[in-house]
Design a protein around this motif. Structure first.
Motif, mmCIF file in Angstrom:
data_model
loop_
_atom_site.group_PDB
_atom_site.id
_atom_site.type_symbol
_atom_site.label_atom_id
_atom_site.label_comp_id
_atom_site.label_asym_id
_atom_site.label_seq_id
_atom_site.Cartn_x
_atom_site.Cartn_y
_atom_site.Cartn_z
ATOM 1 N N SER A 61 0.556 -1.655 0.110
ATOM 2 C CA SER A 61 -0.310 0.154 0.235
ATOM 3 C C SER A 61 0.623 1.109 -0.127
ATOM 4 O O SER A 61 0.445 2.059 -0.425
ATOM 5 C CB SER A 61 -1.318 0.515 0.825
ATOM 6 O OG SER A 61 0.194 -0.302 2.633
ATOM 7 N N VAL A 62 2.343 1.651 0.025
ATOM 8 C CA VAL A 62 2.934 2.947 0.390
ATOM 9 C C VAL A 62 3.758 2.379 -0.825
ATOM 10 O O VAL A 62 4.870 2.808 -0.938
ATOM 11 C CB VAL A 62 3.617 2.911 1.858
ATOM 12 C CG1 VAL A 62 2.767 3.194 2.362
ATOM 13 C CG2 VAL A 62 4.140 1.323 1.463
ATOM 14 N N GLY A 63 3.573 1.545 -1.914
ATOM 15 C CA GLY A 63 4.544 1.309 -3.004
ATOM 16 C C GLY A 63 5.550 0.133 -2.603
ATOM 17 O O GLY A 63 6.857 0.412 -3.532
ATOM 18 N N ILE A 64 5.826 -0.541 -2.082
ATOM 19 C CA ILE A 64 6.849 -1.291 -1.284
ATOM 20 C C ILE A 64 7.013 -2.549 -1.939
ATOM 21 O O ILE A 64 5.737 -3.457 -2.438
ATOM 22 C CB ILE A 64 7.359 -1.232 0.273
ATOM 23 C CG1 ILE A 64 7.361 -0.360 0.794
ATOM 24 C CG2 ILE A 64 8.626 -2.565 0.060
ATOM 25 C CD1 ILE A 64 7.565 -0.238 2.545
ATOM 26 N N LEU A 65 8.201 -2.973 -2.572
ATOM 27 C CA LEU A 65 8.184 -4.656 -3.679
ATOM 28 C C LEU A 65 8.256 -5.526 -2.545
ATOM 29 O O LEU A 65 9.255 -6.473 -2.798
ATOM 30 C CB LEU A 65 9.419 -4.268 -4.792
ATOM 31 C CG LEU A 65 10.183 -2.689 -5.405
ATOM 32 C CD1 LEU A 65 11.096 -3.013 -6.649
ATOM 33 C CD2 LEU A 65 7.948 -2.221 -5.921
ATOM 34 N N GLY A 85 9.326 2.308 -17.319
ATOM 35 C CA GLY A 85 9.581 3.337 -16.808
ATOM 36 C C GLY A 85 9.334 4.000 -15.526
ATOM 37 O O GLY A 85 9.068 5.486 -15.095
ATOM 38 N N ILE A 86 9.215 3.131 -14.426
ATOM 39 C CA ILE A 86 8.866 3.131 -13.656
ATOM 40 C C ILE A 86 9.610 3.453 -12.227
ATOM 41 O O ILE A 86 10.872 1.733 -12.444
ATOM 42 C CB ILE A 86 7.693 2.119 -12.557
ATOM 43 C CG1 ILE A 86 6.138 2.272 -12.891
ATOM 44 C CG2 ILE A 86 7.250 2.492 -11.332
ATOM 45 C CD1 ILE A 86 5.479 0.726 -12.719
ATOM 46 N N GLU A 87 10.052 4.519 -11.660
ATOM 47 C CA GLU A 87 11.432 4.164 -11.210
ATOM 48 C C GLU A 87 10.776 3.784 -9.706
ATOM 49 O O GLU A 87 10.311 4.142 -9.027
ATOM 50 C CB GLU A 87 11.341 5.929 -10.754
ATOM 51 C CG GLU A 87 13.179 6.493 -10.368
ATOM 52 C CD GLU A 87 13.320 8.172 -10.028
ATOM 53 O OE1 GLU A 87 14.505 8.541 -9.135
ATOM 54 O OE2 GLU A 87 13.018 8.280 -10.390
ATOM 55 N N VAL A 88 12.176 3.053 -9.722
ATOM 56 C CA VAL A 88 12.466 2.741 -7.685
ATOM 57 C C VAL A 88 13.891 2.708 -7.714
ATOM 58 O O VAL A 88 14.808 2.657 -8.288
ATOM 59 C CB VAL A 88 12.400 0.802 -8.432
ATOM 60 C CG1 VAL A 88 12.609 0.447 -6.704
ATOM 61 C CG2 VAL A 88 10.849 0.434 -9.099
ATOM 62 N N ARG A 89 13.457 2.775 -5.833
ATOM 63 C CA ARG A 89 14.662 3.426 -5.371
ATOM 64 C C ARG A 89 14.366 2.859 -3.979
ATOM 65 O O ARG A 89 13.709 2.990 -3.513
ATOM 66 C CB ARG A 89 14.669 5.105 -5.013
ATOM 67 C CG ARG A 89 16.101 5.134 -4.749
ATOM 68 C CD ARG A 89 16.132 6.756 -4.146
ATOM 69 N NE ARG A 89 16.212 7.753 -5.515
ATOM 70 C CZ ARG A 89 15.427 8.860 -5.840
ATOM 71 N NH1 ARG A 89 14.734 9.185 -4.799
ATOM 72 N NH2 ARG A 89 15.211 9.333 -7.179
ATOM 73 N N ASN A 91 14.395 -0.264 -3.304
ATOM 74 C CA ASN A 91 12.842 -1.402 -3.619
ATOM 75 C C ASN A 91 11.819 -0.356 -2.776
ATOM 76 O O ASN A 91 10.624 -1.705 -2.777
ATOM 77 C CB ASN A 91 13.536 -2.672 -1.799
ATOM 78 C CG ASN A 91 12.746 -4.212 -2.525
ATOM 79 O OD1 ASN A 91 12.920 -4.173 -3.706
ATOM 80 N ND2 ASN A 91 11.840 -4.430 -1.266
ATOM 81 N N ARG A 92 11.347 0.520 -2.993
ATOM 82 C CA ARG A 92 9.914 1.648 -3.426
ATOM 83 C C ARG A 92 10.194 1.753 -4.374
ATOM 84 O O ARG A 92 11.218 3.183 -5.003
ATOM 85 C CB ARG A 92 10.412 1.573 -1.850
ATOM 86 C CG ARG A 92 8.955 2.682 -1.560
ATOM 87 C CD ARG A 92 8.598 3.459 -0.351
ATOM 88 N NE ARG A 92 7.902 4.303 0.302
ATOM 89 C CZ ARG A 92 7.436 4.485 1.098
ATOM 90 N NH1 ARG A 92 8.676 4.326 2.129
ATOM 91 N NH2 ARG A 92 6.197 4.836 1.287
ATOM 92 N N LYS A 97 1.949 7.617 -5.817
ATOM 93 C CA LYS A 97 0.565 8.013 -6.620
ATOM 94 C C LYS A 97 0.029 8.612 -7.837
ATOM 95 O O LYS A 97 -0.308 8.210 -8.235
ATOM 96 C CB LYS A 97 0.396 9.433 -5.291
ATOM 97 C CG LYS A 97 0.617 8.862 -3.727
ATOM 98 C CD LYS A 97 -0.229 10.177 -2.413
ATOM 99 C CE LYS A 97 0.019 9.486 -1.860
ATOM 100 N NZ LYS A 97 -0.471 10.957 -1.046
ATOM 101 N N SER A 98 1.544 8.943 -8.272
ATOM 102 C CA SER A 98 1.329 9.455 -9.735
ATOM 103 C C SER A 98 1.122 7.783 -10.879
ATOM 104 O O SER A 98 0.699 7.967 -11.847
ATOM 105 C CB SER A 98 2.533 10.332 -10.085
ATOM 106 O OG SER A 98 3.754 9.530 -10.041
ATOM 107 N N VAL A 99 1.836 7.112 -10.154
ATOM 108 C CA VAL A 99 1.726 5.996 -11.020
ATOM 109 C C VAL A 99 0.792 4.640 -10.463
ATOM 110 O O VAL A 99 0.334 3.997 -11.165
ATOM 111 C CB VAL A 99 2.939 5.056 -11.215
ATOM 112 C CG1 VAL A 99 4.042 5.944 -12.196
ATOM 113 C CG2 VAL A 99 2.919 4.822 -9.790
ATOM 114 N N PHE A 100 0.320 5.231 -9.391
ATOM 115 C CA PHE A 100 -1.095 3.911 -8.939
ATOM 116 C C PHE A 100 -2.212 3.655 -9.517
ATOM 117 O O PHE A 100 -2.585 4.790 -10.125
ATOM 118 C CB PHE A 100 -1.599 4.985 -7.522
ATOM 119 C CG PHE A 100 -2.256 3.996 -6.586
ATOM 120 C CD1 PHE A 100 -1.623 3.081 -6.216
ATOM 121 C CD2 PHE A 100 -4.172 4.063 -6.482
ATOM 122 C CE1 PHE A 100 -2.139 1.158 -5.245
ATOM 123 C CE2 PHE A 100 -4.829 2.270 -6.381
ATOM 124 C CZ PHE A 100 -4.175 2.054 -4.817
#
Length: 107
Positions: A61-65, A85-89, A91-92, A97-100
């Motif tokens: 729910s907070v974008g963690i893989l 094209g999704i940026e991950v840093r 492991n998150r 919110k912009s890609v959800f």
């Protein structure tokens, strides 16, 4: 397990609808399917080895893989997301919110 194989199949159908470059959460899928149990969606994703189920697009729910351990090291979750094209840093997902993608709003 309280949920049936048909629930898992429903989960896979929703996951197949997530557009490339977008992600959703276990909880968002559960809510869309009328369940309060995001963990069961996670269980379904653990069994989603089929190439036609883009499981890499489902995160917590907070974008963690959180499902990253289920992926082949040579074709891992983070690499798949980056290719879309999704940026991950760390492991998150950055700008989660912009890609959800919320199936309750999109479908």
């Amino acid at each position: 397990m309280p949920e049936s194989n048909s629930f898992f199949n429903d989960v896979y159908e929703v996951v197949r609808l997530i557009p490339p470059g977008r992600v959703t959460s276990y909880g968002a899928i559960a809510r869309y399917l009328g369940s309060k149990n995001a963990r069961v969606v996670g269980w379904a994703m653990n069994g989603a080895n089929a190439a036609d189920v883009p499981a890499h697009r489902v995160v917590n729910s907070v974008g963690i893989l959180t499902g990253a351990q289920a992926f082949d090291p040579d074709n891992n979750m983070e690499d798949r997301l980056r290719k879309e094209g999704i940026e991950v840093r760390a492991n998150r997902i950055v700008n989660f919110k912009s890609v959800f993608w919320d199936p309750s709003l999109e479908l």
